[in-house]
Scaffold this motif. Structure first.
Motif, PDB file in Angstrom:
ATOM      1  N   LEU A 124      -1.280  -7.848  -7.111  1.00 33.50           N
ATOM      2  CA  LEU A 124      -1.535  -8.223  -5.230  1.00 33.50           C
ATOM      3  C   LEU A 124      -0.114  -8.005  -4.504  1.00 33.50           C
ATOM      4  CD1 LEU A 124      -3.455  -9.055  -3.106  1.00 33.50           C
ATOM      5  CD2 LEU A 124      -3.534 -11.157  -3.831  1.00 33.50           C
ATOM      6  N   ILE A 125       0.599  -9.278  -5.427  1.00 36.76           N
ATOM      7  CA  ILE A 125       1.458  -9.612  -4.770  1.00 36.76           C
ATOM      8  C   ILE A 125       2.735  -7.695  -4.949  1.00 36.76           C
ATOM      9  CG2 ILE A 125       3.855 -10.475  -4.814  1.00 36.76           C
ATOM     10  CD1 ILE A 125       2.361 -13.129  -5.381  1.00 36.76           C
ATOM     11  N   GLY A 126       2.491  -7.278  -5.714  1.00 34.94           N
ATOM     12  CA  GLY A 126       3.422  -5.690  -6.216  1.00 34.94           C
ATOM     13  C   GLY A 126       2.965  -4.977  -5.156  1.00 34.94           C
ATOM     14  N   ALA A 127       1.713  -4.563  -5.223  1.00 35.59           N
ATOM     15  CA  ALA A 127       1.215  -3.861  -4.347  1.00 35.59           C
ATOM     16  C   ALA A 127       0.824  -3.969  -2.754  1.00 35.59           C
ATOM     17  CB  ALA A 127      -0.466  -4.250  -4.284  1.00 35.59           C
ATOM     18  N   LEU A 128       1.604  -5.943  -2.453  1.00 35.71           N
ATOM     19  CA  LEU A 128       2.105  -5.368  -1.173  1.00 35.71           C
ATOM     20  C   LEU A 128       2.934  -5.751  -0.411  1.00 35.71           C
ATOM     21  CD1 LEU A 128      -0.180  -8.941  -0.267  1.00 35.71           C
ATOM     22  CD2 LEU A 128      -0.730  -6.612   0.819  1.00 35.71           C
ATOM     23  N   ILE A 129       3.899  -5.926  -1.426  1.00 36.44           N
ATOM     24  CA  ILE A 129       5.583  -6.058  -1.380  1.00 36.44           C
ATOM     25  C   ILE A 129       6.155  -3.938  -1.761  1.00 36.44           C
ATOM     26  CG2 ILE A 129       5.994  -7.808  -2.191  1.00 36.44           C
ATOM     27  CD1 ILE A 129       7.154  -7.517  -3.914  1.00 36.44           C
ATOM     28  N   ALA A 130       5.579  -3.390  -2.314  1.00 34.77           N
ATOM     29  CA  ALA A 130       5.764  -1.923  -2.671  1.00 34.77           C
ATOM     30  C   ALA A 130       6.400  -1.174  -1.859  1.00 34.77           C
ATOM     31  CB  ALA A 130       4.903  -1.217  -3.490  1.00 34.77           C
ATOM     32  N   ALA A 131       6.068  -1.117  -0.477  1.00 35.56           N
ATOM     33  CA  ALA A 131       5.599  -0.071   0.627  1.00 35.56           C
ATOM     34  C   ALA A 131       6.991   0.109   1.164  1.00 35.56           C
ATOM     35  CB  ALA A 131       4.092   0.042   1.474  1.00 35.56           C
ATOM     36  N   PRO A 132       7.661  -1.218   1.790  1.00 40.23           N
ATOM     37  CA  PRO A 132       8.896  -0.835   2.719  1.00 40.23           C
ATOM     38  C   PRO A 132       9.855  -0.751   1.913  1.00 40.23           C
ATOM     39  CG  PRO A 132       8.001  -3.249   2.191  1.00 40.23           C
ATOM     40  CD  PRO A 132       7.182  -2.557   2.058  1.00 40.23           C
ATOM     41  N   PHE A 133      10.006  -0.780   0.590  1.00 42.36           N
ATOM     42  CA  PHE A 133      10.761  -0.044  -0.547  1.00 42.36           C
ATOM     43  C   PHE A 133      10.774   1.399  -0.823  1.00 42.36           C
ATOM     44  CE2 PHE A 133      10.309  -4.894  -2.561  1.00 42.36           C
ATOM     45  CZ  PHE A 133      11.890  -5.052  -2.399  1.00 42.36           C
ATOM     46  N   TRP A 172       2.684 -12.472 -15.345  1.00 44.55           N
ATOM     47  CA  TRP A 172       2.836 -11.865 -13.737  1.00 44.55           C
ATOM     48  C   TRP A 172       3.961 -10.841 -13.327  1.00 44.55           C
ATOM     49  CZ3 TRP A 172       7.204 -13.850  -9.925  1.00 44.55           C
ATOM     50  CH2 TRP A 172       6.937 -13.288  -8.756  1.00 44.55           C
ATOM     51  N   VAL A 173       5.039 -10.784 -13.683  1.00 49.68           N
ATOM     52  CA  VAL A 173       6.244  -9.874 -13.252  1.00 49.68           C
ATOM     53  C   VAL A 173       5.543  -8.750 -13.899  1.00 49.68           C
ATOM     54  CG1 VAL A 173       8.017  -9.310 -14.460  1.00 49.68           C
ATOM     55  CG2 VAL A 173       8.152 -11.995 -14.171  1.00 49.68           C
ATOM     56  N   ALA A 174       4.781  -8.906 -14.942  1.00 49.18           N
ATOM     57  CA  ALA A 174       4.087  -7.582 -15.352  1.00 49.18           C
ATOM     58  C   ALA A 174       3.390  -6.831 -14.317  1.00 49.18           C
ATOM     59  CB  ALA A 174       3.814  -6.989 -16.721  1.00 49.18           C
ATOM     60  N   GLY A 175       2.622  -7.984 -13.648  1.00 50.88           N
ATOM     61  CA  GLY A 175       1.404  -7.881 -12.767  1.00 50.88           C
ATOM     62  C   GLY A 175       2.396  -7.076 -11.562  1.00 50.88           C
ATOM     63  N   LEU A 176       3.760  -8.008 -11.296  1.00 49.59           N
ATOM     64  CA  LEU A 176       3.974  -6.876 -10.209  1.00 49.59           C
ATOM     65  C   LEU A 176       4.277  -5.396 -10.077  1.00 49.59           C
ATOM     66  CD1 LEU A 176       7.328  -9.480  -9.410  1.00 49.59           C
ATOM     67  CD2 LEU A 176       5.464  -9.660  -8.464  1.00 49.59           C
ATOM     68  N   ALA A 180       2.514  -2.536  -7.766  1.00 49.41           N
ATOM     69  CA  ALA A 180       3.467  -1.938  -7.411  1.00 49.41           C
ATOM     70  C   ALA A 180       3.465  -0.599  -7.387  1.00 49.41           C
ATOM     71  CB  ALA A 180       4.898  -2.378  -7.591  1.00 49.41           C
ATOM     72  N   LEU A 181       2.755   0.053  -8.905  1.00 47.92           N
ATOM     73  CA  LEU A 181       2.639   1.549  -9.013  1.00 47.92           C
ATOM     74  C   LEU A 181       1.187   1.496  -8.598  1.00 47.92           C
ATOM     75  CD1 LEU A 181       4.224   1.690 -13.102  1.00 47.92           C
ATOM     76  CD2 LEU A 181       5.128   2.940 -10.619  1.00 47.92           C
ATOM     77  N   SER A 182      -0.667   0.672  -8.560  1.00 43.48           N
ATOM     78  CA  SER A 182      -0.530   1.005  -8.460  1.00 43.48           C
ATOM     79  C   SER A 182      -1.537   1.637  -7.065  1.00 43.48           C
ATOM     80  CB  SER A 182      -2.003   0.303  -8.501  1.00 43.48           C
ATOM     81  OG  SER A 182      -2.027  -0.944  -7.726  1.00 43.48           O
ATOM     82  N   ILE A 183       0.344   1.934  -6.261  1.00 46.83           N
ATOM     83  CA  ILE A 183       0.291   2.114  -4.858  1.00 46.83           C
ATOM     84  C   ILE A 183       0.747   3.602  -4.782  1.00 46.83           C
ATOM     85  CG2 ILE A 183      -0.591  -0.110  -3.406  1.00 46.83           C
ATOM     86  CD1 ILE A 183       2.120   1.164  -1.970  1.00 46.83           C
ATOM     87  N   LEU A 184       2.030   2.703  -5.948  1.00 44.30           N
ATOM     88  CA  LEU A 184       3.064   4.331  -5.739  1.00 44.30           C
ATOM     89  C   LEU A 184       2.589   5.587  -6.156  1.00 44.30           C
ATOM     90  CD1 LEU A 184       5.982   2.473  -6.585  1.00 44.30           C
ATOM     91  CD2 LEU A 184       5.479   3.177  -4.617  1.00 44.30           C
ATOM     92  N   GLN A 448       2.362   1.641   3.866  1.00 46.00           N
ATOM     93  CA  GLN A 448       1.933   0.539   4.003  1.00 46.00           C
ATOM     94  C   GLN A 448       0.113   0.058   4.143  1.00 46.00           C
ATOM     95  OE1 GLN A 448       3.487   2.574   5.878  1.00 46.00           O
ATOM     96  NE2 GLN A 448       5.166   1.365   7.384  1.00 46.00           N
ATOM     97  N   CYS A 449      -0.295   0.781   4.512  1.00 50.05           N
ATOM     98  CA  CYS A 449      -2.333   1.338   4.927  1.00 50.05           C
ATOM     99  C   CYS A 449      -2.590   0.831   2.595  1.00 50.05           C
ATOM    100  CB  CYS A 449      -2.520   2.346   5.282  1.00 50.05           C
ATOM    101  SG  CYS A 449      -2.279   2.132   7.142  1.00 50.05           S
ATOM    102  N   MET A 450      -1.618   1.879   2.194  1.00 48.77           N
ATOM    103  CA  MET A 450      -2.167   2.226   0.975  1.00 48.77           C
ATOM    104  C   MET A 450      -1.811   0.501   0.361  1.00 48.77           C
ATOM    105  SD  MET A 450      -1.238   6.102  -0.423  1.00 48.77           S
ATOM    106  CE  MET A 450      -2.068   6.014  -2.390  1.00 48.77           C
ATOM    107  N   ALA A 451      -0.742  -0.125   0.585  1.00 50.02           N
ATOM    108  CA  ALA A 451      -0.652  -1.524   0.334  1.00 50.02           C
ATOM    109  C   ALA A 451      -1.784  -2.032   0.415  1.00 50.02           C
ATOM    110  CB  ALA A 451       0.528  -1.819   0.514  1.00 50.02           C
ATOM    111  N   LEU A 452      -2.640  -2.319   2.302  1.00 44.65           N
ATOM    112  CA  LEU A 452      -3.190  -2.715   2.003  1.00 44.65           C
ATOM    113  C   LEU A 452      -4.828  -2.169   1.362  1.00 44.65           C
ATOM    114  CD1 LEU A 452      -2.740  -3.582   5.714  1.00 44.65           C
ATOM    115  CD2 LEU A 452      -2.411  -5.100   4.321  1.00 44.65           C
ATOM    116  N   SER A 453      -5.076  -1.413   1.518  1.00 42.05           N
ATOM    117  CA  SER A 453      -6.525  -1.038   0.610  1.00 42.05           C
ATOM    118  C   SER A 453      -6.204  -1.098  -1.100  1.00 42.05           C
ATOM    119  CB  SER A 453      -6.705   0.380   1.412  1.00 42.05           C
ATOM    120  OG  SER A 453      -5.819   1.388   0.498  1.00 42.05           O
ATOM    121  N   THR A 454      -5.381  -0.963  -1.214  1.00 42.61           N
ATOM    122  CA  THR A 454      -5.042  -1.559  -3.387  1.00 42.61           C
ATOM    123  C   THR A 454      -5.554  -2.985  -3.212  1.00 42.61           C
ATOM    124  OG1 THR A 454      -3.603   0.610  -2.776  1.00 42.61           O
ATOM    125  CG2 THR A 454      -3.266  -0.974  -5.248  1.00 42.61           C
ATOM    126  N   ALA A 455      -4.641  -3.525  -1.670  1.00 40.90           N
ATOM    127  CA  ALA A 455      -4.446  -4.932  -2.562  1.00 40.90           C
ATOM    128  C   ALA A 455      -5.726  -5.126  -2.202  1.00 40.90           C
ATOM    129  CB  ALA A 455      -3.477  -5.821  -1.494  1.00 40.90           C
TER     130      ALA A 455
END
Ligand SMILES: OC[C@H]1O[C@](O)(CO)[C@@H](O)[C@@H]1O
Length: 557
Positions: A124-133, A172-176, A180-184, A448-455
């Protein structure tokens, strides 16, 4: 199967009558006057291949992100049953099956819950923070970097010796990385794939998730009898391979055309599009898409620097942001994970369900391009609703729940309807939700929107997994009625709100939403603005309008 596709003929009268009506409702874009319609015979209008090998390799390679996801989520329940894993990370507790006998190694609910659940929190955190990067450093380098994060999480777990919380931290780290990959991955695929195969290419992500789950179950089945640390360290170590292939492989692929274009590199964007589509430099389809990107970017630049709140205040953005979040929630609320998580873990049952899941995802790749997203999702939801109604009714009224052997026919009927459900999910809602959420948004807000929907997908994934045991113990198989209702509601939502993106460029999809095209009329909608846009990029000659020949050496060639 047709191997070549004909480009749509250059026609200024391509708009359907429905479109003309919508346009008068939308009022935002006006057609160019006639004197601006030159002949575009100098654009190459030849047929283009269904898919070039570059597109196929790109689709497969980037989908390795799905393999990482599926493999990791598929392996953990097996680990919790393995003797060596239990001895290292479990607790010595009285054996409930043999009261008064010697204690055995077990996982308390809290400990197993944390081991399984921390991955979801990380995702969840990974999906949310991936967008700005992804916006700052690009999709390509972000994918590579998050593969490294995932690998660090795997190393922490493999290195764990007897401390259970090291496994928790590692997951937890692997989950990040997985989150993130689930939006990217869908982001990269939807921004790179040629329009006519975009749906199928993004569906490959889900295909690889299902392959990953199945493969994890098979590997666990092979190693679960080993009494040593190899039983879980070998399967865990295999997870590295996918991250290595994706993390390194993606470096040989170009940045997505949409991202390059936004970053002021139109020539590189064009070069990538030409290579992936397999056409000449002056192909009309490429010129038109570049013209659309140019216009979208100009409009965007006029809007200044993007702000996060615009995902709700931008043109038709609240509608789309909420729709994406709701569709991803429905993907989980269909109840797809119910069958694999309910009941005692059994490798053979998981392998059978996993095989149905993989095999039935293939038709989804075809349906998405042949029939479109809307009809597939609507019928898929209706079919799943029917399956859950039968499953829940048989389970509640006909099955002898204390001694199922007394009601073998009811048991068989439930298995059949579970498989029919999975077949429908795998060929519609499983893969296509990733496709449609990759197409819903304009470039400016896509990440950003894909991050929200994936979250939203990950939140519901976690909530359903967490609450299912409590709910089933309270209302037994009647729980299936809840999922049946959600499947029905999912179909209705698609009918009333989702526009058909099949065969349209992402810019056209954006145009449809801003023009408020009626969802049920969206399939036949075509833009009336092709010619005006083509005129804005002029001819095909190198260097014109900043869209000339590319010098990008980044592309696999
Ligand atoms: O799209 C992801 C979802 O699809 C599944 O893999 C089922 O095929 C689920 O386990 C997961 O939550």
């Amino acid at each position: 199967m047709k191997l070549f596709r004909k480009s749509s003929p250059p026609s200024s009268t391509s708009a359907s009558s429905g479109d003309a009506k919508e346009r008068s409702e939308g009022q935002t874009i006006t057609s160019a006057p006639d004197h601006r319609k030159p002949s575009y015979s100098h654009f190459d209008n030849s047929p283009y291949p269904l898919a070039t090998w570059r597109t196929v390799v790109m689709g497969i390679l980037v989908s390795m992100g799905g393999l990482i996801f599926g493999y990791d989520t598929g392996q953990i329940s097996g680990f919790l049953e393995m003797q060596d894993f239990l001895q290292r990370f479990g607790e010595l507790l009285p054996d409930p099956k043999n009261p008064g006998g010697p204690p055995t190694y077990q996982f308390t609910n809290t400990r197993s819950g944390l081991i399984v659940g921390l991955l979801s929190i990380g995702t969840l955190i990974g999906a949310l923070i991936a967008a700005p990067f992804a916006n700052a450093f690009g999709r390509k380098y972000s994918i590579s970097a998050w593969c490294i994060v995932f690998s660090v999480g795997v190393i922490v777990q493999i290195a764990a010796d007897t401390k259970w919380y090291e496994i928790v931290v590692g997951r937890w780290v692997a989950g990040l990385g997985i989150g993130a990959l689930s939006i990217l991955v869908p982001l990269y695929q939807s921004e790179s794939a040629p329009t006519h195969v975009r749906g199928a290419i993004v569906c490959c992500y889900q295909l690889f998730i299902t392959v990953g789950i199945l493969f994890a179950n098979i590997v666990n089945y092979g190693t679960e009898r080993i009494q040593t640390t190899a039983s879980w360290r070998i399967p865990m170590g295999i997870g590295f391979l996918w991250a290595l292939v994706l993390g390194v492989g993606i470096l040989f692929f170009p940045e997505t055309p949409k991202h390059n274009f936004r970053k002021g590199k139109p020539d590189q964007a064009k070069h990538t599009m030409v290579k992936l589509l397999g056409v000449s430099d002056n192909h009309r389809k490429v010129a038109l898409e570049l013209a659309e990107m140019k216009e979208a970017l100009e409009a965007e630049t006029a809007g200044g620097k993007p702000h996060w709140w615009e995902v709700f205040t931008g043109p038709r953005m609240a509608y789309r942001t909420i729709l994406g979040v709701v569709l991803q929630a429905f993907q989980q609320l269909t109840g797809a994970n119910f069958f694999s998580t309910t009941g005692p873990p059994s490798s053979s049952r998981l392998i059978i369900l996993g095989t149905v899941n993989v095999v039935c995802t293939f038709p989804g790749l075809y349906f998405v391009e042949r029939f479109g997203r809307r009809i597939s999702l609507i019928l898929g939801g209706a079919w799943m609703c029917m399956c859950f109604l039968v499953f829940a009714s048989v389970g509640h009224f006909a099955l002898d729940q204390t001694t199922p052997q007394n009601t073998p026919q009811a048991g068989t009927a439930m298995i059949v309807f579970a498989c029919l459900f999975i077949a429908a999910f795998a060929s519609t809602w499983g893969p296509m939700v990733w496709t449609v959420t990759g197409e819903l948004y304009p470039s400016r807000y896509r990440a950003q929107c894909m991050a929200l929907s994936t979250a939203s997908n990950w939140i519901w994934n976690f909530l359903i997994a967490f609450f299912t045991p409590f709910i089933t113990s309270a209302i037994d198989f009647r729980y299936g009625y809840v999922f049946a209702a959600c499947c029905g509601a999912a179909s209705v939502t698609v009918y009333f709100f989702l526009l058909e993106a099949q065969g349209k460029t992402l810019e056209e999809v954006d145009e449809m939403y801003t023009l408020r095209v009626k969802p049920w009329k969206s399939k036949g909608w075509t833009t009336a603005d092709s010619e005006r846009r083509l005129s804005s990029v002029g001819g095909p000659r190198a260097g014109q309008n900043g869209l000339g020949h590319a010098e990008d050496k980044d592309v696999v060639s």
